[in-house]
Design a protein around this motif. Sequence first.
Motif, PDB file in Angstrom:
ATOM      1  N   GLU A  18       0.832  -1.204   0.000  1.00  0.00           N
ATOM      2  CA  GLU A  18       0.000   0.000   0.000  1.00  0.00           C
ATOM      3  C   GLU A  18       0.865   1.253   0.000  1.00  0.00           C
ATOM      4  O   GLU A  18       0.559   2.236  -0.672  1.00  0.00           O
ATOM      5  CB  GLU A  18      -0.932   0.007   1.210  1.00  0.00           C
ATOM      6  N   LEU A  19       1.956   1.223   0.742  1.00  0.00           N
ATOM      7  CA  LEU A  19       2.876   2.355   0.783  1.00  0.00           C
ATOM      8  C   LEU A  19       3.485   2.598  -0.591  1.00  0.00           C
ATOM      9  O   LEU A  19       3.557   3.739  -1.048  1.00  0.00           O
ATOM     10  CB  LEU A  19       3.981   2.102   1.813  1.00  0.00           C
ATOM     11  N   LYS A  20       3.900   1.537  -1.262  1.00  0.00           N
ATOM     12  CA  LYS A  20       4.478   1.680  -2.611  1.00  0.00           C
ATOM     13  C   LYS A  20       3.437   2.224  -3.585  1.00  0.00           C
ATOM     14  O   LYS A  20       3.746   3.081  -4.410  1.00  0.00           O
ATOM     15  CB  LYS A  20       5.013   0.338  -3.104  1.00  0.00           C
ATOM     16  N   PHE A  21       2.209   1.735  -3.487  1.00  0.00           N
ATOM     17  CA  PHE A  21       1.144   2.230  -4.359  1.00  0.00           C
ATOM     18  C   PHE A  21       0.922   3.727  -4.130  1.00  0.00           C
ATOM     19  O   PHE A  21       0.796   4.502  -5.070  1.00  0.00           O
ATOM     20  CB  PHE A  21      -0.149   1.446  -4.117  1.00  0.00           C
ATOM     21  N   TYR A  22       0.902   4.123  -2.877  1.00  0.00           N
ATOM     22  CA  TYR A  22       0.721   5.541  -2.540  1.00  0.00           C
ATOM     23  C   TYR A  22       1.869   6.379  -3.104  1.00  0.00           C
ATOM     24  O   TYR A  22       1.649   7.455  -3.655  1.00  0.00           O
ATOM     25  CB  TYR A  22       0.632   5.709  -1.018  1.00  0.00           C
ATOM     26  N   MET A  23       3.085   5.896  -2.978  1.00  0.00           N
ATOM     27  CA  MET A  23       4.245   6.643  -3.476  1.00  0.00           C
ATOM     28  C   MET A  23       4.174   6.806  -4.992  1.00  0.00           C
ATOM     29  O   MET A  23       4.457   7.882  -5.516  1.00  0.00           O
ATOM     30  CB  MET A  23       5.542   5.943  -3.083  1.00  0.00           C
TER      31      MET A  23
END
Length: 95
Positions: A15-20
């Motif tokens: 989820e963090l990578k998607f947000y970035m």
Amino acid sequence: MNTGTQPRSVPMENELKFYMVHTSLDVVDEKISAMGKALVDQRELYLGLLYPTEDYKVYGYMTKSKVKFAMVVDASNIALFDNEIRSMFQKLLVD
């Protein structure tokens, strides 16, 4: 000894990578707008570092047909330099 930090779970990490990547697309739009007409003459556009965090760095690339690519790299990998990232994007599109 507990330092108070918990390792992130895989879903949370994804989820963090998607947000970035999503946030980086805003930076892509800003960079492209700033380039204006100079963009028309270029065959390809390496956008460089878009979104650095403590854990990851996001780099961007856009083809002449305006297809946007984002690459998420582990920030601890200090062996990767800007010209190597550019080369990876170019190899991805040629092969």
